[in-house]
Scaffold this active site. Structure first.
Site, mmCIF file in Angstrom:
data_model
loop_
_atom_site.group_PDB
_atom_site.id
_atom_site.type_symbol
_atom_site.label_atom_id
_atom_site.label_comp_id
_atom_site.label_asym_id
_atom_site.label_seq_id
_atom_site.Cartn_x
_atom_site.Cartn_y
_atom_site.Cartn_z
ATOM 1 C CE LYS A 138 -4.077 -1.947 2.249
ATOM 2 N NZ LYS A 138 -3.645 -3.355 2.113
ATOM 3 C CG ASP A 190 -2.684 -4.253 -1.914
ATOM 4 O OD1 ASP A 190 -2.875 -4.977 -2.899
ATOM 5 O OD2 ASP A 190 -2.400 -4.695 -0.782
ATOM 6 C CG MET A 191 -7.298 1.283 -5.676
ATOM 7 S SD MET A 191 -6.188 2.624 -6.145
ATOM 8 C CE MET A 191 -5.709 2.114 -7.799
ATOM 9 C CD GLN A 198 -10.752 -0.288 -4.774
ATOM 10 O OE1 GLN A 198 -10.991 -0.710 -3.643
ATOM 11 N NE2 GLN A 198 -10.524 0.981 -5.025
ATOM 12 N NE ARG A 202 -4.061 -8.479 -6.276
ATOM 13 C CZ ARG A 202 -3.415 -8.039 -5.182
ATOM 14 N NH1 ARG A 202 -4.043 -7.273 -4.299
ATOM 15 N NH2 ARG A 202 -2.141 -8.328 -5.008
ATOM 16 N N GLY A 248 -13.922 -4.418 -4.905
ATOM 17 C CA GLY A 248 -13.787 -3.196 -4.121
ATOM 18 C C GLY A 248 -14.529 -3.318 -2.811
ATOM 19 C CB ALA A 249 -13.711 -4.005 0.388
ATOM 20 C CG HIS A 296 -13.389 -14.790 -2.113
ATOM 21 N ND1 HIS A 296 -12.948 -13.507 -1.937
ATOM 22 C CD2 HIS A 296 -12.420 -15.597 -1.609
ATOM 23 C CE1 HIS A 296 -11.765 -13.526 -1.345
ATOM 24 N NE2 HIS A 296 -11.426 -14.774 -1.134
ATOM 25 N NE ARG A 317 -8.567 -1.433 5.309
ATOM 26 C CZ ARG A 317 -7.411 -2.057 5.441
ATOM 27 N NH1 ARG A 317 -6.629 -1.776 6.459
ATOM 28 N NH2 ARG A 317 -7.027 -2.972 4.573
ATOM 29 N NE ARG A 318 -9.140 -8.052 4.053
ATOM 30 C CZ ARG A 318 -9.237 -7.636 2.799
ATOM 31 N NH1 ARG A 318 -10.415 -7.533 2.234
ATOM 32 N NH2 ARG A 318 -8.188 -7.298 2.118
#
Length: 282
Positions: free
Chosen positions: A75, A109-110, A138, A159, A163-164, A202, A263-264
């Site tokens: 990141k 990583d975004m 994302q 990749r 997006g989260a 997933h 955070r996830r």
């Protein structure tokens, strides 16, 4: 804290490199690649960023020494993007010189949409200097279709994930069905025109769609891989790999595991149900 508690151990490999490498070696034994993520982000002091650069230098050298099927994710806010753009780029360049020397991939990583443009600009600049740089996009962001064109014009190594991060409606698609459809639209272009495409999902619908598209269009195996998070759907990893497709697992480690884990779950409330569902799904 000296160890990862049981509830987070499923998703975080460990505190240090040695614990992370134990997971990498187990996955490599199953013919599965790993992208290692040293946890940390949004640092506010230059010395913190320099420490992370040193840790990534050590990580890359040890991956090479052990001949692991493994690369790294980073990141940019852990390299000082919040402090100074050029300082961050110089830190990334130091890491990339070592990565290129050992021929190890580095994925940017975004993060949230406030960082999207700066991350892409750094990637575009780095792609002109270094061969092993790639980036995450994302699919739920409205801007991503245009960003795909920029990545393909650079080195075409990306990749794609859904997006989260929690984003306002003017920046991100909100309905999951529409996100999935946009993902499918973007991944087709990437698979046909990209150099190395990581299908990070997933979602069975997306996975099945991509496998069918890859087979129909005879996409070479060295131009794509599937990716999933450590701790999610292990039987599915194996099935994808057994079908002859490249499989990579995103494996985080480090003493800042608590922020990553919290955070996830907090980024979007859907993630809470997703994690709980996948605890029992293969």
């Amino acid at each position: 804290m000296s160890s990862i508690p049981f509830y987070a151990k499923k998703f975080v490999s460990g505190i240090n490199i040695e614990e992370a490498f134990a997971v990498v070696e187990r996955l490599n034994d199953k013919k599965i690649c790993v992208t290692l993520d040293l946890l940390g982000e949004n640092i506010s002091e230059k010395q913190q960023a320099i420490k992370f650069v040193d840790e990534y230098d050590i990580l890359l050298k040890k991956i090479s020494e052990k001949k692991l099927d493994c690369y790294v994710s980073i990141k940019l806010t852990m390299l000082g993007l919040d402090i100074d753009f050029d300082f961050c780029y110089n830190n990334l360049s130091q890491i990339m010189r070592i990565a290129d020397h050992y021929n190890i991939r580095v994925a940017l990583d975004m993060e949230g949409s406030d960082y999207t443009e700066r991350t892409i600009v750094i990637y575009e600049r780095a792609a002109k200097e270094f061969k092993n740089i790639e980036i995450v996009l994302q699919a739920y962001l409205v801007r991503t279709e245009d960003d795909v064109k920029r990545i393909l014009a650079a080195n075409g190594r990306v990749r794609l994930c859904k997006g989260a991060y929690k984003e306002p409606p003017e920046k991100a698609i909100k309905k999951m069905s529409q996100i999935v459809e946009n993902y499918k639209k973007l991944i087709q272009k990437l698979l046909l025109e990209g150099q190395r495409i990581c299908i990070a999902s997933h979602d069975d619908d997306i996975i099945d769609f991509c496998i069918e598209f890859i087979e129909k269009n005879n996409i070479p195996k060295d131009r794509y891989e599937f990716q999933m998070l450590y701790g999610m759907r292990e039987k599915t990893w194996s099935r994808i790999r057994e079908k002859g497709h490249n499989m990579t697992i995103y494996v985080p480690y480090g003493d800042q595991w608590q922020a990553y884990y919290a955070r996830r779950l907090a980024e979007r409330k859907e993630n809470v149900f997703f994690v709980l569902k996948n605890l029992f799904k293969s």
